[in-house]
Design a protein around this motif. Sequence first.
Motif, PDB file in Angstrom:
ATOM      1  N   GLY A  40       6.189 -11.764   8.644  1.00 44.85           N
ATOM      2  CA  GLY A  40       5.516 -13.200   9.187  1.00 44.85           C
ATOM      3  C   GLY A  40       6.082 -14.340   8.724  1.00 44.85           C
ATOM      4  N   ARG A  41       7.031 -14.173   7.554  1.00 47.02           N
ATOM      5  CA  ARG A  41       7.673 -15.472   6.939  1.00 47.02           C
ATOM      6  C   ARG A  41       9.168 -15.029   6.945  1.00 47.02           C
ATOM      7  NH1 ARG A  41       4.137 -16.028   1.649  1.00 47.02           N
ATOM      8  NH2 ARG A  41       4.629 -13.534   1.745  1.00 47.02           N
ATOM      9  N   PRO A  42       9.902 -16.127   6.854  1.00 53.40           N
ATOM     10  CA  PRO A  42      11.559 -16.106   6.761  1.00 53.40           C
ATOM     11  C   PRO A  42      11.412 -15.638   5.241  1.00 53.40           C
ATOM     12  CG  PRO A  42      10.933 -18.021   7.969  1.00 53.40           C
ATOM     13  CD  PRO A  42       9.492 -17.529   7.357  1.00 53.40           C
ATOM     14  N   SER A  45      10.992 -18.521   2.324  1.00 51.26           N
ATOM     15  CA  SER A  45       9.773 -19.352   2.509  1.00 51.26           C
ATOM     16  C   SER A  45       9.288 -19.425   1.165  1.00 51.26           C
ATOM     17  CB  SER A  45       8.592 -18.673   3.462  1.00 51.26           C
ATOM     18  OG  SER A  45       9.300 -18.934   4.953  1.00 51.26           O
ATOM     19  N   PRO A  46       8.358 -20.285   0.786  1.00 54.52           N
ATOM     20  CA  PRO A  46       7.444 -20.178  -0.522  1.00 54.52           C
ATOM     21  C   PRO A  46       6.441 -19.257  -0.599  1.00 54.52           C
ATOM     22  CG  PRO A  46       7.112 -22.311   0.657  1.00 54.52           C
ATOM     23  CD  PRO A  46       8.402 -21.695   1.240  1.00 54.52           C
ATOM     24  N   PRO A  47       6.233 -18.808  -1.779  1.00 52.97           N
ATOM     25  CA  PRO A  47       5.133 -17.531  -1.647  1.00 52.97           C
ATOM     26  C   PRO A  47       3.865 -18.228  -1.009  1.00 52.97           C
ATOM     27  CG  PRO A  47       6.283 -17.955  -3.836  1.00 52.97           C
ATOM     28  CD  PRO A  47       6.691 -19.134  -3.036  1.00 52.97           C
ATOM     29  N   GLU A  48       3.226 -19.458  -1.299  1.00 50.29           N
ATOM     30  CA  GLU A  48       2.166 -19.725  -0.708  1.00 50.29           C
ATOM     31  C   GLU A  48       2.016 -20.076   0.554  1.00 50.29           C
ATOM     32  OE1 GLU A  48       4.574 -23.476  -2.349  1.00 50.29           O
ATOM     33  OE2 GLU A  48       3.823 -21.191  -3.119  1.00 50.29           O
TER      34      GLU A  48
END
Length: 624
Positions: A40-42, A45-48
Amino acid sequence: MVAVTGVGPVPPHGMLDGLPAEAVERALWWERHVVEVLDGRPPDSPPEAAPRPEFDPGRWSLTRREQAKAAELAAAGHRVSAATVKRRRQRYQARGVVGLVDHRIDRKTAAFGRVDERVAAAMTTAIGETTDASSRTAGFVLWRTEQLLIGADPPVVLPSRRTLYRLFGRLAHGQHVTGSARARRSLAARPDGPFSAVTVTAPGELMQVDSTPFDVLVRLDDGVTGRVELTGMVDVATRTVTAAVLRPTTKAADVAVLLARSVTPEPMRPGRAQALAMSRSVLPHRRLLAIDERFEYAAARPVIVPDTIVCDHGKVFMSRAFRASCRFLGISLQPAHEATPTDKGHIERTLGSVASLFAQFVAGYAGSTADRRGRGLVDGPLWSLPELQDLLDEWIVAGWQNRPHDGLRDPLSPGRMFTPNEKYSALLEASGHVPVTLTGDDYIELLPARWHAVNAYGIRLNHRTYDAEALGPLRRQPSGVKEKKDLWEVHHDPYDVSRIWVRDPAGGWITAFWTQLHRTPVPFGELAWDHARAGLPTSTEREIADAVASLLDRAHRGPATRPAAPARERTVVARTRATSPPAPPGNSPVEATATSEADTQVTATAKVIPLPLFDPFAEAGRRG
């Protein structure tokens, strides 16, 4: 234990290093989009950060997320379908980022290209026939290949001449088919599997002896010019040359003398630098002197009593005299396999080093072959046989025994090398090492990657040799990775020297162990090194270096002018006199000094301290 969530295995970055930059960039581009479909995230991407709505795994199925990614890429101008995204996702989960590389670029070159396998088999047979034959050209091998294919059913259509030459270059790689016949036979005599090594942990445990022509012309008795043979003995554990003798023709008695010189101290001779005395060296002189008083005036050369001696099948080594001498001293004599010089490679290399490090500096050096020989050697200054023997003995003590040896490297600091004398001293204070088992493909992928050739003996990394049975198909073969010059990918742990890992053509790992891993106990680390160097002043090192330089200078200048050589008919008489047993040496260096002083008409007297006679039974008792 909480399972770590992730997508795919550890990225095999080493395999990406061997691919074109454009292919790697394209694969990393696909990785970013596939990871977003899965998580769902590249990946950057930051953890939050929250996933975008169309790729949220909590809201949509994997199929819907793949369709959304395909629509997004199509809107950006990329002709991508949902089925393509699915295939990319499956390959990434199976092989990591390597699975996203275009398979047409990642494809390795076939072994023989499009050449008929029967042509390759026939050429392999033709190359194998050249092992014991005289060296010929590549054109002969191609002609022989055609002859072997005559009458094949169905008939074989030969490729073009250029293709056949390319095939020959691939099949004959590293076999010296058109080169030196001796090198070709030596390569054929090598074992197919990994090279094995006998565990040697103590001086004298394994020693090797051999003879070879000495590449220096000498003046025999009455000025006759001739060649001589060098017979030497080397200790495998310390690389110490315990004895070396020069004779016009080596006989069984000469080898017995060689054995006797190996087990007795060599006295300091008049005129030698005091830096060459055992009392000024790194050798444990005081401890040895407490055992044997003969070490008081000894030169800095270890005295080693052999347990096992490896030799070839030469008549002098198989003679009754040499066998009786070994049996008399309780020495095990182990003949090597016939026509297999690799069984005693240490002495073979040592005798070759004597030619390159000493013989070429001596007046009268004749080269190893006729095409390397200069002119007018007979008319120049040449040493007599006793003089050359004395120079050789002095060079062994001054040069060889104090020269760092590549085979005596500190295992934990391979950039530092022991000298034979230092190794002999260090083995008295040997310590052990316990290896740590390393497993797991993911961990291997994280290790540093290097590119090396897989040679006949294995892989050489940081002055250590690694080998394994599974490396057999890879030996002397190209990897197919042209960007890395056909080298093989190797991963190693900088903090564990026990093993390395080689990536095989299928993508798996071959574990190759350090060939000296079984050698315990051996000196490791700074403790053994500092112990060997302790007690050796810097001034002594300079004196040894000056002694070696002076020795080579004297050897190169040659002796004083001598009368012209006599007639040819005196050659046989001169050789007979040269091969006669020499007179027994003086009992001590003090006697030799007194004789020298008498010859120069110096009236000073010296106290005579005779050394005890050599008793082989007493030596055997001390060894036990």
